[in-house]
Motif scaffolding. Structure first.
Motif, PDB file in Angstrom:
ATOM      1  N   ASP A   1       0.854  -1.191   0.000  1.00 45.61           N
ATOM      2  CA  ASP A   1       0.000   0.000   0.000  1.00 45.61           C
ATOM      3  C   ASP A   1       0.891   1.242   0.000  1.00 45.61           C
ATOM      4  OD1 ASP A   1      -1.859   1.996   0.291  1.00 45.61           O
ATOM      5  OD2 ASP A   1      -2.726   1.217   2.143  1.00 45.61           O
ATOM      6  N   SER A   2       1.231   1.701  -1.179  1.00 42.61           N
ATOM      7  CA  SER A   2       2.132   2.853  -1.305  1.00 42.61           C
ATOM      8  C   SER A   2       1.514   4.145  -0.802  1.00 42.61           C
ATOM      9  CB  SER A   2       2.558   3.026  -2.766  1.00 42.61           C
ATOM     10  OG  SER A   2       3.299   1.911  -3.199  1.00 42.61           O
ATOM     11  N   SER A   3       0.206   4.163  -0.606  1.00 38.53           N
ATOM     12  CA  SER A   3      -0.416   5.383  -0.083  1.00 38.53           C
ATOM     13  C   SER A   3       0.009   5.640   1.364  1.00 38.53           C
ATOM     14  CB  SER A   3      -1.942   5.300  -0.168  1.00 38.53           C
ATOM     15  OG  SER A   3      -2.446   4.359   0.756  1.00 38.53           O
ATOM     16  N   ARG A   4       0.639   4.677   1.973  1.00 36.79           N
ATOM     17  CA  ARG A   4       1.141   4.843   3.341  1.00 36.79           C
ATOM     18  C   ARG A   4       2.550   5.432   3.373  1.00 36.79           C
ATOM     19  NH1 ARG A   4      -1.151   0.726   7.434  1.00 36.79           N
ATOM     20  NH2 ARG A   4      -3.200   0.367   6.566  1.00 36.79           N
ATOM     21  N   VAL A   5       3.082   5.765   2.220  1.00 37.56           N
ATOM     22  CA  VAL A   5       4.459   6.246   2.118  1.00 37.56           C
ATOM     23  C   VAL A   5       4.479   7.764   1.923  1.00 37.56           C
ATOM     24  CG1 VAL A   5       6.574   6.172   0.742  1.00 37.56           C
ATOM     25  CG2 VAL A   5       5.259   4.072   1.121  1.00 37.56           C
ATOM     26  N   ILE A   6       5.260   8.446   2.752  1.00 34.17           N
ATOM     27  CA  ILE A   6       5.529   9.871   2.570  1.00 34.17           C
ATOM     28  C   ILE A   6       7.036  10.005   2.365  1.00 34.17           C
ATOM     29  CG2 ILE A   6       5.479  12.179   3.578  1.00 34.17           C
ATOM     30  CD1 ILE A   6       3.068  11.260   5.271  1.00 34.17           C
ATOM     31  N   LEU A   7       7.423  10.471   1.185  1.00 30.63           N
ATOM     32  CA  LEU A   7       8.828  10.699   0.876  1.00 30.63           C
ATOM     33  C   LEU A   7       9.162  12.147   1.209  1.00 30.63           C
ATOM     34  CD1 LEU A   7       8.700   9.089  -2.672  1.00 30.63           C
ATOM     35  CD2 LEU A   7       9.667   8.033  -0.627  1.00 30.63           C
ATOM     36  N   VAL A   8      10.172  12.360   2.017  1.00 28.84           N
ATOM     37  CA  VAL A   8      10.654  13.708   2.316  1.00 28.84           C
ATOM     38  C   VAL A   8      11.986  13.835   1.600  1.00 28.84           C
ATOM     39  CG1 VAL A   8      11.340  15.347   4.102  1.00 28.84           C
ATOM     40  CG2 VAL A   8       9.501  13.700   4.563  1.00 28.84           C
ATOM     41  N   ALA A   9      12.087  14.804   0.686  1.00 23.81           N
ATOM     42  CA  ALA A   9      13.270  14.896  -0.164  1.00 23.81           C
ATOM     43  C   ALA A   9      13.744  16.330  -0.305  1.00 23.81           C
ATOM     44  CB  ALA A   9      12.938  14.328  -1.543  1.00 23.81           C
ATOM     45  N   GLY A  10      15.047  16.468  -0.499  1.00 26.30           N
ATOM     46  CA  GLY A  10      15.650  17.782  -0.677  1.00 26.30           C
ATOM     47  C   GLY A  10      15.678  18.212  -2.129  1.00 26.30           C
ATOM     48  N   LYS A  11      15.195  19.413  -2.393  1.00 28.78           N
ATOM     49  CA  LYS A  11      15.194  19.955  -3.757  1.00 28.78           C
ATOM     50  C   LYS A  11      16.614  20.158  -4.289  1.00 28.78           C
ATOM     51  CE  LYS A  11      10.923  22.622  -3.394  1.00 28.78           C
ATOM     52  NZ  LYS A  11      10.371  23.985  -3.421  1.00 28.78           N
ATOM     53  N   LYS A  12      17.567  20.378  -3.371  1.00 29.26           N
ATOM     54  CA  LYS A  12      18.943  20.683  -3.771  1.00 29.26           C
ATOM     55  C   LYS A  12      19.899  19.537  -3.458  1.00 29.26           C
ATOM     56  CE  LYS A  12      18.102  25.545  -2.874  1.00 29.26           C
ATOM     57  NZ  LYS A  12      18.439  26.688  -2.036  1.00 29.26           N
ATOM     58  N   ASP A  13      19.360  18.338  -3.317  1.00 31.55           N
ATOM     59  CA  ASP A  13      20.173  17.187  -2.933  1.00 31.55           C
ATOM     60  C   ASP A  13      21.095  16.780  -4.077  1.00 31.55           C
ATOM     61  OD1 ASP A  13      21.150  14.725  -1.911  1.00 31.55           O
ATOM     62  OD2 ASP A  13      19.323  14.481  -0.737  1.00 31.55           O
ATOM     63  N   GLY A  14      22.377  16.688  -3.800  1.00 36.28           N
ATOM     64  CA  GLY A  14      23.358  16.267  -4.789  1.00 36.28           C
ATOM     65  C   GLY A  14      23.742  14.817  -4.635  1.00 36.28           C
ATOM     66  N   TYR A  15      23.084  14.115  -3.745  1.00 33.39           N
ATOM     67  CA  TYR A  15      23.377  12.702  -3.500  1.00 33.39           C
ATOM     68  C   TYR A  15      22.181  11.842  -3.904  1.00 33.39           C
ATOM     69  CZ  TYR A  15      25.077   8.563  -1.085  1.00 33.39           C
ATOM     70  OH  TYR A  15      25.501   7.301  -0.797  1.00 33.39           O
ATOM     71  N   VAL A  16      21.000  12.177  -3.403  1.00 34.86           N
ATOM     72  CA  VAL A  16      19.759  11.548  -3.844  1.00 34.86           C
ATOM     73  C   VAL A  16      19.059  12.612  -4.689  1.00 34.86           C
ATOM     74  CG1 VAL A  16      17.572  10.492  -3.157  1.00 34.86           C
ATOM     75  CG2 VAL A  16      19.619  10.148  -1.752  1.00 34.86           C
ATOM     76  N   PHE A  17      19.256  12.521  -5.977  1.00 32.81           N
ATOM     77  CA  PHE A  17      18.783  13.559  -6.885  1.00 32.81           C
ATOM     78  C   PHE A  17      17.260  13.612  -6.940  1.00 32.81           C
ATOM     79  CE2 PHE A  17      22.985  12.348  -8.579  1.00 32.81           C
ATOM     80  CZ  PHE A  17      23.625  13.563  -8.424  1.00 32.81           C
TER      81      PHE A  17
END
Length: 87
Positions: A24-40
């Motif tokens: 159930d992917s609706s249980r997933v919240i991805l928090v990500a950096g707009k300026k991330d140079g490692y996890v683009f």
């Protein structure tokens, strides 16, 4: 540059998009950096697409900055998942 390429080569073997998505992917919240140079950001978008129904919350920082500046965003995501899905 060579070190970055080597790390990238090994990290590709750990790509989450190579695995089946969560039940159930609706249980997933991805928090990500707009300026991330490692996890683009493109990688985050690919994962979001692979995990249909997931949510992305962008923070305006990079990978290391997320540890410091992103802490409230991570806490909020955890609280939201808890309040939505814990019985």
């Amino acid at each position: 540059e060579k070190a970055r390429q080597e790390v990238s080569k090994y990290m590709r073997k750990c790509e989450l998009t190579m695995l089946k998505p969560p039940r159930d992917s609706s249980r997933v919240i991805l928090v990500a950096g707009k300026k991330d140079g490692y996890v683009f950001p493109d990688s985050v978008n690919q994962l979001h697409e692979h995990w249909k129904g997931s949510e992305i919350r962008w923070i305006n920082t990079g990978h290391i900055g997320a540890i410091f500046a992103g802490t409230p965003a991570f806490r909020k995501a955890i609280e939201d998942v808890d309040s939505k899905f814990i019985l």
